[in-house]
Design a protein around this motif. Structure first.
Motif: not given
Length: 208
Positions: A106-133
Motif C-alpha cells: 500500500d504505497l499511500s499507507g506505507d505498509r506491506a503484507w504477505l498473503i496466503e490462501d486469501g488471508e494475511i500471513a504476515y504484516g502489516p509492516v512499515p515500508t518506504t517507497s520511491g521518491r519524486p522522480g
C-alpha cells in the motif's frame, strides 16, 4: 388282412402243438411250435412272416440352439477429466489487495503484507517507497529472482535480501526514514521474512 389270418393260424397251430405235446408227455416250446407251424405255410407267406419289421424312422435330433451372443459392453473411460474452475479473486480483509496476490504493498499507507490462501500471513509492516522522480509504479507483477547480498550497480548501494518483481524494483532491507529510488524498503526482520516466503512467480500487488 391276410397277415392277420396267418398270424391267427400260427397261434392256433402253436396252441394245438403245445396241447398235443402235453398229452403225449413231451414238452415242446412255443418257439418250436411256431417254427413248425410256419413251415406248413407257403414260401411267400413264410418270407413275409419271418422278415423282420423295418425299424421305425428316427427323427434327427434337433440341433442345439446357439446361445445368444452377449451384448457388447461399452468401454468405460479410464479416467474422467476434471474441469478446473477458476475462482475470481476477492479482496483480502485488512488489505487493499486481492486474494491472488502473494505480497501486497500500500504505497499511500506505507505498509506491506504477505498473503496466503486469501488471508494475511504476515504484516502489516512499515515500508518506504520511491521518491519524486522515482515513484514506485503500481500494478501486479511476478517475482523474478532473489539476491541475498545484492549491491546496486547504479547507485553502488547495498540491497540485502532483495526480492525483485518489476525490473530493477525489489523488496529489500533499507531505510524506513528515507525514500528509495523505486524499491520497497523493509526492516531487516521484514526483509528476511519476505525473502524467505516469496518464490519465483508469486504475484506482488502494488496499490497506489
Amino acid at each position: 388282412m391276410r397277415v392277420r389270418r396267418v398270424l391267427s393260424l400260427l397261434v392256433v397251430v402253436a396252441l394245438t402243438g403245445l396241447l398235443s405235446g402235453a398229452a403225449a408227455g413231451a414238452g415242446p416250446t412255443a418257439q418250436a411250435a411256431v417254427a413248425a407251424a410256419v413251415g406248413l405255410l407257403p414260401s411267400r407267406v413264410q418270407e413275409a412272416v419271418i422278415a423282420p419289421a423295418a425299424p421305425a424312422p428316427v427323427a434327427p435330433a434337433a440341433a442345439p440352439e446357439a446361445a445368444p451372443e452377449a451384448a457388447p459392453v461399452a468401454p468405460q473411460q479410464a479416467r474422467q477429466r476434471v474441469t478446473s474452475v477458476r475462482v475470481a479473486p476477492v479482496n483480502v480483509p485488512g488489505t487493499p489487495c486481492t486474494s491472488n496476490a502473494r505480497a501486497c504493498v500500500d504505497l499511500s499507507g506505507d505498509r506491506a503484507w504477505l498473503i496466503e490462501d486469501g488471508e494475511i500471513a504476515y504484516g502489516p509492516v512499515p515500508t518506504t517507497s520511491g521518491r519524486p522522480g522515482f515513484r514506485t509504479p503500481p500494478g501486479t507483477f511476478p517475482v523474478t529472482f532473489h539476491s541475498r547480498d545484492h549491491v546496486s550497480s547504479i547507485y553502488d548501494a547495498p540491497m540485502p535480501y532483495s526480492v525483485f518483481f518489476n525490473g530493477g524494483i525489489a523488496f529489500h532491507q533499507g531505510s524506513l526514514s528515507q525514500l528509495s529510488h523505486g524499491c520497497i524498503h523493509l526492516s531487516r526482520a521484514a526483509a528476511r521474512e519476505f525473502f524467505g516466503s516469496l518464490e519465483r512467480g508469486d504475484l506482488v500487488q502494488v496499490v497506489p
